[in-house]
Design an enzyme around this catalytic site. Structure first.
Site, PDB file in Angstrom:
ATOM      1  CG  HIS A 103       2.132  -0.122   4.429  1.00  0.00           C
ATOM      2  ND1 HIS A 103       1.837  -1.084   5.378  1.00  0.00           N
ATOM      3  CD2 HIS A 103       1.001   0.634   4.283  1.00  0.00           C
ATOM      4  CE1 HIS A 103       0.586  -0.926   5.794  1.00  0.00           C
ATOM      5  NE2 HIS A 103       0.056   0.109   5.153  1.00  0.00           N
ATOM      6  CG  ASP A 154      -1.960  -1.044   1.219  1.00  0.00           C
ATOM      7  OD1 ASP A 154      -1.970  -1.838   0.267  1.00  0.00           O
ATOM      8  OD2 ASP A 154      -2.773  -1.082   2.168  1.00  0.00           O
ATOM      9  CG  ASP A 155       0.194   3.802   2.201  1.00  0.00           C
ATOM     10  OD1 ASP A 155      -0.998   3.717   1.850  1.00  0.00           O
ATOM     11  OD2 ASP A 155       0.565   3.732   3.391  1.00  0.00           O
TER      12      ASP A 155
END
Length: 710
Positions: free
Chosen positions: A240, A88-89
């Site tokens: 992440h 993610d991100d």
């Protein structure tokens, strides 16, 4: 006062300016939305009613869910011994490439849930992700908590992200992971509403089976332990690739993949694991909108950086300017004290020239104050420049000794001054506006520096007589700061650009040396003073030679006055531009005086509208405490500067309370005047004289009380 005729003033630039400010604010606002909308806080606060549980068919479902708009839920889980690594991100220019390298080394594939604004910032990383066999899902555009976001914004976030990914990769994502999400059991009723909306937009929601919580930066062993499913089970694993230091994530990934591969696990994408259709080819419209979005984001970021640099530069320049002003003010104060110890000497007859055009409101008070001077020999010459209100008749009816009236057809202020100079008997000339009242000792104190043979002109200290109301107080502060700091600095640096028309003394030899007062500009006082300095004469400032003048009583009148001053100053600067390359006194005027005027009275005011837009941007997107601190610091610096100037001028501190409000109207009016003047100068138009309507303020009781206090 003159007969200058002008064409209709251009107005299209106001439309362009308004459009420019709207576009600038839009660009900055978009950058603020991208940079700050999802950056506040650390995630959702599940303490309110909205954090109630979602339906059981969600909380007990698998990690991949199709949620229909009507709330129908179907879910899927990973097959046995299948790991869908998700990140993610990102994309992040530091960590995403390292994670891709680890995946490539171990021949593993993964799913990257990327933020749309990050894709716009680093499209090459999104393309690399797809090129190496991984897939990209949407993680919104600015990383907000969707459960606490209005429906319209949720839709906007999803659309913008899809367009950004489409522009970067040519594919439209079908998977989405809401920011701050975790396992299905943690889904709330508010989260479920957001998932329904995403489902209506054609997205599959991907949550997780195993949340490594690597965002907390635990140790490598802890991340590896949390990423391992129960024996032979498949799982969606959340990690992440952005949002901070991901050293532990990279190391854990490098340890996890070979460990599970040795146990027979495969690492693949969510879509491949569940045999889902691949992401569809993006439409031409999606790609075009995505490219436009990227350009807007790049432009907004550039504007933000440019305006930040401009703000810092302006603050530094203002600080340097203030430091120089304060040092020069102290030097000048000591110089004036030494000058004051010299006895007042009779320097010969003084001729006071008062050009007047329709000055019936103030002319009597002006002439009476000049006749009341304590200087031994003063003659007053009032040059009536074709007045239509009986100005000359008023003076003649006074029947004052030593006062003469010269009438001429309207020819403009410079011509009226030259007429008065031609009729003057004295070798010392004092040039005075028709709305100015002198203190009894002003003439003597004004001409005293002319005892030095190299001094050709002396600037007096003009004060605002009509100080009632905000507008009057603002102008009073402006006059005090301008005269007490700027003019002191100009004298010390020997580059005084202006002896004001309200109160100035001149040596006749200096006037003859430059050929009298020129009518080539609308700022004849500035033009005249610059010519004197270029001719080698020294110009000084006498702060104790005090006169009161009537300031504009309305914004319209103030606009007209400052418009003429600004435009005329630009004309004078252009006329004397060769001083920049000259030596001696002329060179000091050019490189110090003209440089100062160009920077602080033209360039920075032209940029002031952008500073205001940046201020609005700060109110909308920056932390309120930070914005308040900056504003308070700036205001306190202004108040301190004004207080020091008032102290030097022995004025009361009362008007200081109006200074913060000056930033709301007065400041904008001043920089709009500079913009209008610049446009007029660039188009080569000729501005007519804007005569101010007089109300007789210098003779009114309030002005008399102010003069008596001084």
């Amino acid at each position: 006062m003159s007969r200058h005729v002008r064409r209709r003033e251009p107005r299209a630039h106001w439309v362009l300016l308004a459009l420019f400010m709207v576009v600038l604010l839009a660009g900055l606002s978009f950058n603020g939305y991208v940079s700050h909308a999802g950056a506040e806080g650390s995630g959702p606060d599940l303490t309110g009613d909205a954090s109630g549980p979602a339906p059981a068919e969600v909380t007990g479902a698998g990690p991949v869910l199709r949620v229909a708009p009507d709330g129908t839920v179907t879910s899927r889980t990973m097959p046995r011994r299948t790991i869908a690594l998700t990140f993610d991100d990102g994309p992040d220019p530091q960590w995403t490439p390292k994670i891709l390298d680890v995946l490539a080394e171990h021949r593993a594939h993964a799913t990257f849930f990327q933020i749309g604004s990050q894709v716009n910032a680093h499209p090459e990383l999104a393309r690399r992700v797809v090129a190496e066999g991984h897939e990209i899902g949407a993680h919104t555009f600015s990383h907000p908590w969707l459960a606490d976001t209005p429906a319209w914004r949720r839709g906007l976030e999803l659309t913008l992200t899809r367009n950004a990914i489409a522009a970067a990769t040519g594919r439209a994502p079908v998977l989405v992971r809401p920011p701050y999400s975790s396992e299905p059991a943690a889904v709330t009723a508010a989260d479920f509403a957001a998932m329904r909306q995403a489902g209506g937009a054609g997205y599959l929601t991907v949550l997780t089976d195993l949340d490594t919580e690597d965002w907390r930066r635990p140790g490598v062993a802890e991340i590896v332990a949390k990423a391992q499913p129960a024996k032979d089970r498949g799982a969606v694993v959340m990690m992440h690739d952005s949002g901070g230091d991901r050293t532990q994530t990279v190391a854990a990934l490098d340890a996890l993949i070979p460990k599970l591969q040795a146990r027979g696990y495969r690492f693949t994408t969510v879509s491949e694991a569940l045999a889902l259709p691949p992401a569809a080819e993006a439409s031409t419209g999606q790609r075009m909108r995505g490219h436009a979005l990227g350009w807007a984001q790049t432009g907004g970021a550039w504007l933000s950086r440019a305006l930040t640099v401009l703000m810092v530069a302006a603050v530094v320049l203002a600080a340097v300017r203030l430091a120089v002003q304060l040092v020069c003010a102290r030097v000048h104060v000591r110089r004036v004290r030494r000058r004051a110890r010299e006895p007042l000497r009779y320097l010969g007859p003084v001729s006071v020239v008062v050009p007047a055009y329709n000055e019936s409101a103030n002319i009597a008070a002006t002439v009476k104050s000049l006749v009341a001077s304590d200087y031994p020999w003063v003659e007053v010459i009032v040059v009536d420049d074709g007045s239509t209100d009986g100005t000359a008749d008023i003076v003649e009816r006074l029947r004052l000794r030593g006062v003469r009236v010269v009438r001429q057809a309207n020819a403009g202020k410079p011509a009226a001054l030259n007429t008065g100079i031609a009729h003057a008997r004295g070798d010392i000339l004092v040039l005075v506006d028709g709305d100015t009242v002198f203190a009894p000792d002003a003439v003597g104190r004004l001409v005293r520096p002319l005892s030095h043979p190299d001094v050709g002109a002396v600037s007096g200290n003009t004060k605002v007589a009509n100080r009632r109301g905000l507008l009057g107080r603002w102008q009073h502060l402006e006059y005090v700061i301008g005269f007490n700091l700027d003019r002191r600095m100009f004298e010390v640096l020997r580059c005084m650009p202006t002896v004001p028309g309200a109160i100035g003394a001149f040596r006749r030899a200096a006037v003859v040396d430059v050929g009298g007062v020129s009518g080539q500009t609308l700022a004849e006082d500035t033009d005249f003073t610059m010519a004197l300095i270029r001719a080698g004469w020294r110009v000084v400032y006498a702060p104790d030679a005090i006169a009161w003048t009537e300031a504009p009583a309305s914004l319209k009148q103030l606009w007209r006055q400052r418009y003429r001053w600004c435009y005329g100053t630009m004309q004078a600067m252009w006329k004397h531009r060769r001083a920049l390359v000259e030596r001696g006194a002329a060179g000091r005027l050019g490189r110090r005086g003209l440089g100062y005027l160009l920077l602080f009275q033209v360039a920075l005011p032209l940029c002031a509208c952008m500073v205001d837009v940046y201020g609005v941007y700060g109110l909308l997107f920056l932390p309120p405490a930070k914005v308040a601190a900056v504003w308070a610091g700036f205001t306190l610096l202004q108040v301190a500067t004004a207080a020091y100037a008032l102290r030097l001028d022995r004025e009361r501190y009362g008007p200081l309370w109006t200074l913060p409000f000056q930033q709301v109207v007065y400041r904008q009016l001043m920089y709009l005047v500079v913009i209008q003047s610049t446009v007029m100068a660039l188009v080569g138009d000729r501005l007519r004289w804007h005569r101010m309507v007089r109300i007789g303020a210098v003779a009114q009781p309030d002005a008399v009380r102010i003069r008596s206090r001084s």
